[in-house]
Design an enzyme around this catalytic site. Structure first.
Site, PDB file in Angstrom:
ATOM      1  N   GLU A  54      -6.175  -5.235   3.648  1.00  0.00           N
ATOM      2  CA  GLU A  54      -6.089  -6.315   2.668  1.00  0.00           C
ATOM      3  C   GLU A  54      -7.294  -6.227   1.725  1.00  0.00           C
ATOM      4  O   GLU A  54      -8.182  -7.310   1.515  1.00  0.00           O
ATOM      5  CB  GLU A  54      -6.027  -7.677   3.212  1.00  0.00           C
ATOM      6  CG  GLU A  54      -5.152  -7.871   4.698  1.00  0.00           C
ATOM      7  CD  GLU A  54      -3.767  -7.293   4.348  1.00  0.00           C
ATOM      8  OE1 GLU A  54      -3.319  -7.526   2.928  1.00  0.00           O
ATOM      9  OE2 GLU A  54      -2.898  -7.249   5.138  1.00  0.00           O
ATOM     10  N   THR A  56       0.728  -1.307  -0.088  1.00  0.00           N
ATOM     11  CA  THR A  56      -0.069   0.088   0.042  1.00  0.00           C
ATOM     12  C   THR A  56       1.091   1.218  -0.056  1.00  0.00           C
ATOM     13  O   THR A  56       1.820   1.528   0.746  1.00  0.00           O
ATOM     14  CB  THR A  56      -0.902  -0.067   1.285  1.00  0.00           C
ATOM     15  OG1 THR A  56      -1.496  -1.120   1.150  1.00  0.00           O
ATOM     16  CG2 THR A  56      -1.881   1.205   1.179  1.00  0.00           C
ATOM     17  N   GLY A 104       2.655  -2.736   8.419  1.00  0.00           N
ATOM     18  CA  GLY A 104       3.253  -2.882   9.708  1.00  0.00           C
ATOM     19  C   GLY A 104       4.319  -3.321  10.036  1.00  0.00           C
ATOM     20  O   GLY A 104       4.935  -4.206   9.297  1.00  0.00           O
TER      21      GLY A 104
END
Lengths: 438, 215
Positions: A421, A138, A177
């Site tokens: 996701e 992303t 993350g």
């Protein structure tokens, strides 16, 4: 609590039978309870409540716990992924792990998309935690629509390297993350360009930090994206790539490869194979969302048995709030929903494992159906959990608003599933594509 | 939808597109098969409606991509209905497994509640093409209320069966032992604001404010 005990004494069925059904059999229940008890009773995992910590303290605790868990799992010889999941979820309940993306996205991607040589090169270091990785797809200005990503990987036949670049601010990798401070490698998704021609999205293993002193590698800018709705323990990060050079061997090459002279070789006609990790994760999210809702129902229903309030008949003692029909109407459909979503989550997970073996053999016949159902169910379950958890919170009156209720922690852990996701509406439209075909 | 119209083979999870009836056989016993049939009918109808809008817009000359965007609200509804019928079908198959009778009864109650509640919340979808009548929707709503009372005695045990350890819930309200109030107080006492009786902000701001207001 006598009210709660009375409820348990008057039930018409044995809850252990249902627990066994959820777990997949009595032996699995015993094993899960045994493993979870190891974590629940471990004094090394005790710390003050995270709602009393500042951000840095919360992240520090998460890193400490993550490293302890790695060592402890090795000591206990727990290697089965499901058993690891049980242990981690109770060791750091609804607290994002500093290793979550390494074990949950980076390693599965490298394992699934590497050639045998690449596998041998990276996986041993991943398993020993010398390499700690994340999955950088992303971007700040681009999410679910992969072709809209701006990051480029331009092949140079002269040096046999890929040059990875973030051409704009909106192309900065954003959200991965553990990218900000924890990891030292990342699978970076970028548009492959050879001699001016775009070959679409491919994954590249990029070293982001020095292996000795953990400083950021030349050409790379890394940082934490700042506080979020929840996930205070996770250093979701940003990354700017300024013409970063990586060797030709760093492109994950199981499904497509670039030869030294720049010749592009596609090894499969099905480009969707590179999205296999996403399909897997979506199948797992469907179950996780169901468990989040089930946990909120557990809190709200137990509390509704303990809490006494107002009166049904004038002069009578205050009844348990669960005796009010309005309270039942709020909570029992959600209890039923929890079971429905749990069973559906298990079903899609089992289907994934069944079809995945065929996919690895090159048989992609059932992939479109799996893609449709995993996308749709991820969205369906996470939406239902998101709205249901809020109803659970509000069915507990003012105390539901306190961090002591447990709702904020579960809610902020589960609700991002509506947008990560794959944003849910987009996923429903992906599902619809297959429905229209059929 | 295209394959179904052409009579081509359908994916297993979509075989229902080829066989749905136009009227429900739902009775006050709320037979599980008739509930599955209702959801499959709704999904099939919404999928076909979305397909019809999409194809109709293209027939009027709209580009495929624009027609897709102009049908996307219907398409999301169709996907949602497809997933809903999958969840119901899966739940029903779990209820129908060979198992302890008491457990099967409780699971059936829950499954019916889930299905009936979904119909009552999406009643328009079931009424729109005359698949159900207003009277049947009322019957469904009555069924929801009856099931609330049926499930009430087992509610706590049903959440106990999830078997979530207290550490996972991390909740004072949801503790297994139900000792809520003592532990709410303990939690409050951990607050950093309670570290000292008088907080430093009193000396920095409140006291000077009080002093200045006397002048």
């Amino acid at each position: 609590n006598p009210d709660l005990q009375k409820e348990r004494d008057t039930a018409t069925f044995d809850p252990l039978l249902l627990t066994n059904r959820i777990d997949g059999g009595p032996e699995k229940t015993r094993r899960r309870q045994y493993i979870q008890n190891l974590a629940a009773t471990d004094p090394n995992l005790v710390h003050k409540h995270i709602s009393f910590m500042d951000r840095s303290e919360e992240y520090d605790t998460a890193v400490k716990n993550a490293c302890y868990i790695v060592k402890r799992l090795k000591e206990l010889n727990i290697t089965d992924p499901t058993e690891e999941y049980w242990y981690r979820h109770i060791a750091t309940p609804h607290e994002a792990s500093a290793m979550a993306l390494h074990t949950g996205m980076f390693m599965p991607t490298v394992r699934a998309q590497s050639t045998p040589e690449q596998y041998k090169h990276w996986i041993p270091d991943c398993e020993s935690y010398k390499i700690i990785g994340t999955y950088a797809q992303t971007e700040m200005g681009h999410g679910t629509f992969l072709r809209g990503l701006e990051t480029t990987a331009t092949y140079s036949p002269m040096t046999e390297e890929f040059i990875l670049n973030s051409p704009t601010v909106s192309s900065l990798k954003w959200w991965p993350g553990n990218l900000g401070k924890t990891t030292n490698h990342a699978v970076v998704m970028a548009h492959l360009t050879i001699a001016g021609k775009n070959y679409g999205m491919h994954g590249f293993v990029v070293q982001t930090r020095d292996m000795d002193d953990h400083t950021t590698m030349p050409g790379i800018t890394l940082g934490d994206i700042g506080p979020k709705f929840g996930y205070g323990s996770n250093d979701n990060g940003f990354m700017k790539l300024d013409h970063v050079r990586v060797p030709r061997e760093n492109m994950l090459a199981k499904f497509a490869e670039v030869k030294k002279d720049g010749t592009y070789i596609a090894k499969t006609k099905n480009t969707k194979l590179t999205y296999g990790t996403m399909v897997f994760i979506r199948a797992m999210i469907a179950g996780d969302a169901a468990r989040g809702l089930a946990q909120c129902c557990t809190i709200a229903i137990r509390y509704s048995a303990v809490r006494r309030q107002s009166e049904i008949k004038p002069g009578d003692p205050e009844p348990q709030i669960m005796d009010f029909q309005t309270q039942q109407y709020k909570l029992f459909p959600l209890l039923a929903t929890s079971y429905a979503l749990l069973f559906a989550g298990s079903s899609i997970r089992d289907t994934y494992f069944r079809i995945e073996k065929d996919i690895q053999r090159g048989d992609t016949k059932e992939l479109p159906e799996l893609h449709c159902l995993s996308s749709g169910l991820k969205a369906f379950n996470s939406w239902a959990a998101n709205s249901g958890m809020e109803v659970c919170r509000m069915s507990c009156g003012g105390h539901g608003y306190s961090q002591a209720s447990g709702f904020p922690k579960i809610y902020t852990d589960v609700t991002p599933a509506c947008t990560y996701e794959g944003e849910n509406t987009v996923l429903m439209l992906q599902c619809a594509r297959f429905l229209m075909k059929m | 939808a295209e394959a179904a119209v052409k009579g081509q083979p359908l994916a297993p999870t979509l075989s229902y597109l080829a066989n749905t009836s136009s009227r429900t056989s739902l009775t006050p016993q709320f037979n599980l098969d008739s509930l599955v049939a209702a959801y499959q009918h709704r999904a099939a109808r919404l999928i076909k409606a979305a397909a019809s809008r999409f194809q109709g817009l293209m027939a009027k000359g709209m580009a495929r991509e624009d027609a897709w965007n102009a049908s996307s609200v219907d398409l999301v509804r169709a996907s949602d209905a497809h997933c809903h019928q999958f969840v119901i079908s899966t739940f029903v198959s779990v209820v129908n497994e060979k198992q302890n009778k008491d457990l099967q009864k409780v699971l059936k109650d829950l499954c019916q509640l889930y299905a009936l509640y979904g119909i009552s919340k999406n009643s328009g979808d079931f009424l729109e093409d005359g698949y159900m009548t207003g009277e049947q929707i009322r019957m469904v709503e009555d069924g929801v209320l009856v099931l609330l009372a049926v499930i009430r005695p087992n509610a706590v045990t049903l959440v106990d069966a999830f078997d979530f350890n207290d550490r996972i819930l991390d909740s004072v309200l949801g503790r297994y032992d139900g000792q809520v109030y003592d532990n709410l107080l303990k939690f409050a006492q951990e607050s950093p604001l309670n570290d000292t009786d008088v907080h430093p902000s009193y000396y920095k701001y409140l006291k000077p404010l009080a002093m200045s207001s006397k002048l």
